[in-house]
Design a protein around this motif. Structure first.
Motif, mmCIF file in Angstrom:
data_model
loop_
_atom_site.group_PDB
_atom_site.id
_atom_site.type_symbol
_atom_site.label_atom_id
_atom_site.label_comp_id
_atom_site.label_asym_id
_atom_site.label_seq_id
_atom_site.Cartn_x
_atom_site.Cartn_y
_atom_site.Cartn_z
ATOM 1 N N ARG A 68 0.805 -1.211 0.000
ATOM 2 C CA ARG A 68 0.000 0.000 0.000
ATOM 3 C C ARG A 68 0.837 1.260 0.000
ATOM 4 O O ARG A 68 0.327 2.354 -0.142
ATOM 5 C CB ARG A 68 -0.927 0.019 1.224
ATOM 6 N N THR A 71 0.818 3.605 -3.272
ATOM 7 C CA THR A 71 -0.435 4.328 -3.497
ATOM 8 C C THR A 71 -0.580 5.502 -2.538
ATOM 9 O O THR A 71 -0.910 6.625 -2.939
ATOM 10 C CB THR A 71 -1.634 3.378 -3.328
ATOM 11 N N ASP A 75 -0.526 9.626 -3.331
ATOM 12 C CA ASP A 75 -1.580 10.543 -2.898
ATOM 13 C C ASP A 75 -1.001 11.755 -2.174
ATOM 14 O O ASP A 75 -1.477 12.886 -2.352
ATOM 15 C CB ASP A 75 -2.565 9.811 -1.974
#
Length: 323
Positions: A68, A71, A75
């Motif tokens: 994760r 990602t 962001d």
């Protein structure tokens, strides 16, 4: 399309120039790059961008094994205003190199007059954090700013020390000095002088000693990652109090720029070169004061054009139109 491209190129060139202003003063002991960033309106943009970047790095490192990290890091990086931050960083890097070669020797050979000019600049700049805190100052705010100012006055009066420029000391010095870089009023160069690392860093930059520069840069990165998140949080949650503290820091640190002082930072009453010294002080004050006045008038013009507080008749016309 051509007009948009030209505007974009011009804006990026201007941001390179703004970054260069921050970078060039960082080689001058006593002058804070954070103060210059406040004056030119780039402080919170840079602190916010640095905060998002450090968070992205933390996400990438901690969550990568679970898949994760990439990602969440992307962001965070999307929140950085790259068209502003990247040109400013380029300007800062170039100015730091040129400043070590040109500005630092000039200040050393004419310290009294250079300090007088910078003293006037910083003195006028106190208006920026004072007026941009977003709230009216109360008695407690003045007491807090006074206490912080006294502490900054004491710190900037500490005599310089001598330390060997090995990789470990440069790493530790960089992690501390970078905190001063992002705090208006405290100069990273001045902190390095106090720690005895200013000349080793300047020598490493001039001789392009990549090993020492890498150690110093790594220390700056670590210090920035730890400190900038705290400062970003304070600006978001305690904006007024944070700017009160910054005002006190800037006021107390003016001691470092007193033109009549010796190498051990003992202050003296005005002596030689009084007319020119005070003239340069007044010139520095006038440069910032005029810039602030121009910015305030431009802001009022924009408000009037948008029908804001500066133009009640426009507001009345809009209310009638809605009715």
């Amino acid at each position: 399309m051509s007009t948009t491209t030209n505007t974009s190129v011009g804006a990026r060139a201007f941001n390179v120039f703004r970054g260069a202003l921050i970078g060039v003063v960082e080689v001058v002991p006593g002058v804070s790059g954070g103060t210059v960033a406040l004056i030119i309106g780039a402080y919170e943009k840079l602190i916010g961008g640095a905060g998002h970047i450090t968070t992205a790095i933390r996400y990438a490192a901690s969550d990568l094994p679970r898949g994760r990290g990439a990602t969440r890091a992307r962001d965070e990086l999307r929140n950085v205003d790259w068209p502003v931050v990247v040109p400013m960083l380029i300007g800062m890097a170039c100015a730091l190199v040129l400043g070590a070669k040109l500005v630092a020797p000039l200040v050393e050979s004419h310290q009294q007059y250079a300090f007088a000019l910078f003293l006037g600049l910083v003195l006028a700049s106190l208006w920026v954090p004072y007026s941009h805190s977003g709230q009216r100052w109360k008695a407690g705010n003045y007491l807090l700013a006074g206490a912080v100012g006294i502490a900054a006055f004491v710190v900037t009066g500490m005599p310089p020390s001598e330390t060997s420029g090995n990789p470990l000391t440069l790493f530790l010095g960089g992690s501390v000095a970078i905190c001063a870089l992002v705090l208006p009023g405290l100069s990273g160069s001045f902190i390095l002088l106090t720690m005895g690392l200013y000349q080793p860093v300047i020598d490493a930059a001039n001789s392009r000693d990549l090993g020492l520069l890498a150690a110093f840069g790594l220390g700056c990165t670590v210090g920035l990652a730890v400190f900038v998140k705290l400062l970003k949080w304070l600006l978001e949650n305690y904006h007024h109090t944070t700017l009160v503290v910054m005002t006190g820091l800037m006021a107390g640190s003016l001691r470092a720029l007193w033109p009549w002082q010796d190498d051990d930072r003992n202050m003296y009453a005005p002596g030689d070169g009084v007319p020119l010294t005070f003239s340069l002080m007044a010139l520095g004050f006038a440069i910032v004061a005029v810039s602030i006045i121009v910015e305030m008038r431009l802001k009022r013009s924009r408000e009037r054009a948008a029908g804001g507080p500066g133009n009640p008749p426009t507001q009345r016309r809009r209310r009638h139109a809605r009715v």
